[in-house]
Design an enzyme around this catalytic site. Sequence first.
Site, PDB file in Angstrom:
ATOM      1  N   SER A 147       0.800  -1.228   0.000  1.00  0.00           N
ATOM      2  CA  SER A 147       0.000   0.000   0.000  1.00  0.00           C
ATOM      3  C   SER A 147       0.831   1.276   0.000  1.00  0.00           C
ATOM      4  CB  SER A 147      -0.937   0.009   1.215  1.00  0.00           C
ATOM      5  OG  SER A 147      -1.890  -1.011   1.116  1.00  0.00           O
ATOM      6  N   HIS A 161      -1.694  -9.858  -0.524  1.00  0.00           N
ATOM      7  CA  HIS A 161      -2.225  -9.029  -1.609  1.00  0.00           C
ATOM      8  C   HIS A 161      -2.241  -9.805  -2.917  1.00  0.00           C
ATOM      9  CE1 HIS A 161      -0.977  -4.975   0.442  1.00  0.00           C
ATOM     10  NE2 HIS A 161      -1.904  -5.638   1.102  1.00  0.00           N
TER      11      HIS A 161
END
Length: 500
Positions: free
Chosen positions: A112, A462
């Site tokens: 992120s 992810h």
Amino acid sequence: MGLGTVLLAGAALYALPGIAGAEEVPQANDSYYTKAQKTLSRKLAQKINTRPAKNVILFIGDGMSITTVTAIRILQGQMHGRSGEENVLSWEEFPHTALSKTYNSNQQVPDSAGTASAFMTGAKTKAGVINVNQTVPRGDCGASHDNHLESILEMSEKAGINTGIVTTARLTHATPAAAYAHAPERGWENDSEIPQAERNKGCKDIAQQFVDFSLGDGIEVAFGGGRSNFLPHSLTDEEGKKGNRTDKRNLVEEWQTKHPNGRYVWNQKGFDALDPNAKGPVLGLFNASHMNYEPDRAADKGKEPSLADMTRKAIQSLEARDDGYFLYVEGARIDHGHHGGNAYRALHDGVALADAVQMAKEMTNGEDTLIIVTSDHSHGFVMTGYATLGNPILGKVVENDAHGEPHTSPALALDDGPYTTVGYYTGSGAPVRQPRSDLTHVDTEAKNFKQQAIVPTKSEKHGGEDVAIYARGPGAYLFQGVVEQNYIFHVMQHALRLKK
């Protein structure tokens, strides 16, 4: 004659009697057919908005893959008593879409910090770093000093545009921090997390960078969690949580001293009392760490505002000021729910994001406000099986029989056990050296149920596939096709007519 005119003319000719091929097709009264015709008419009447944007609102559904969007859509519909598949989320009504390539400059499947830096600055960079360029080794304070990347929020403040940040994560967490901070390590949220050798090189922790932010007239509105990163370890906050700082500084008090006309709030009561028309900046820190998941919010000691409520208050406060605004809103805990292998919380926080986007749509004018909804990255979250229409999205797969009617019991896998429609490739829901758990008597729609996974890992990972971009307003038409994630910044920069 433009393409839109030609298409409109073609549609008109098709409707005229006596034209070859203009007769009504057999499926003309089918509900799906007529709905699609209405969609076509709406698209044909669509006009491109090329004017400058007075305001830009960027919504990030952290970890919101396309599969996640589909599941959120169905869940929201089912929460309202419908089958769910026909539901339309607030951002799915936006006229312009694209796909975003999310890789970091050094990583195929991103994190992120790197992704947020990309769409906030217009340049891709490494995983784990915030708004420093791709030459900086992660964790190297000295190398970062002369290699900062300027964010869209920083540019907005320099241009006299008001700014705001809303997040359900810690305000110092990677995604919101990319609005205002520069760090070669995303984990440096408070001073205790920076190695002494790196502190000696002059790097500030992210909480201190927020308080020290002084571009323009400063960030007008900031709502989120992360209170402990602003408080000394010797201090216990109103909810009984100790601060994280070892430098003995109380950054909340320092922020209040710096902004004598500012307002600091920590709970629902203080939030509700905020007058959006009052002068001065607003800081709300509603939890010691991340704010609660939407399904758990009511149990919070001090109570917490919803993402939609924070969005509403932020827009009201920013619109009460002159010169337009840039507002950055993150539905952060979609990501955290996925990491925990808990689709229930991930999807309910996705519904909360849809409510926040709906709030923004209703409060703004599509003629002067660009709204973008996207994600920083995806997750290894899958939706599979041949479930019958309207099957609970969090439930076990129930297939149709040979006549297309639903069976009365769940479908069984080759191990003779039922399975759910949604699940994960990696995560704590995977068995370690043992058979898959039998779900026959398990309530898979329960709030604390962890979906099954294939590869056992401590935390679900992810995903690396593209995510969607949805846009409405000035400049929204520039989102089309497949684009690099950092391109999002360039559309916002163009819409606000900021420096290049």
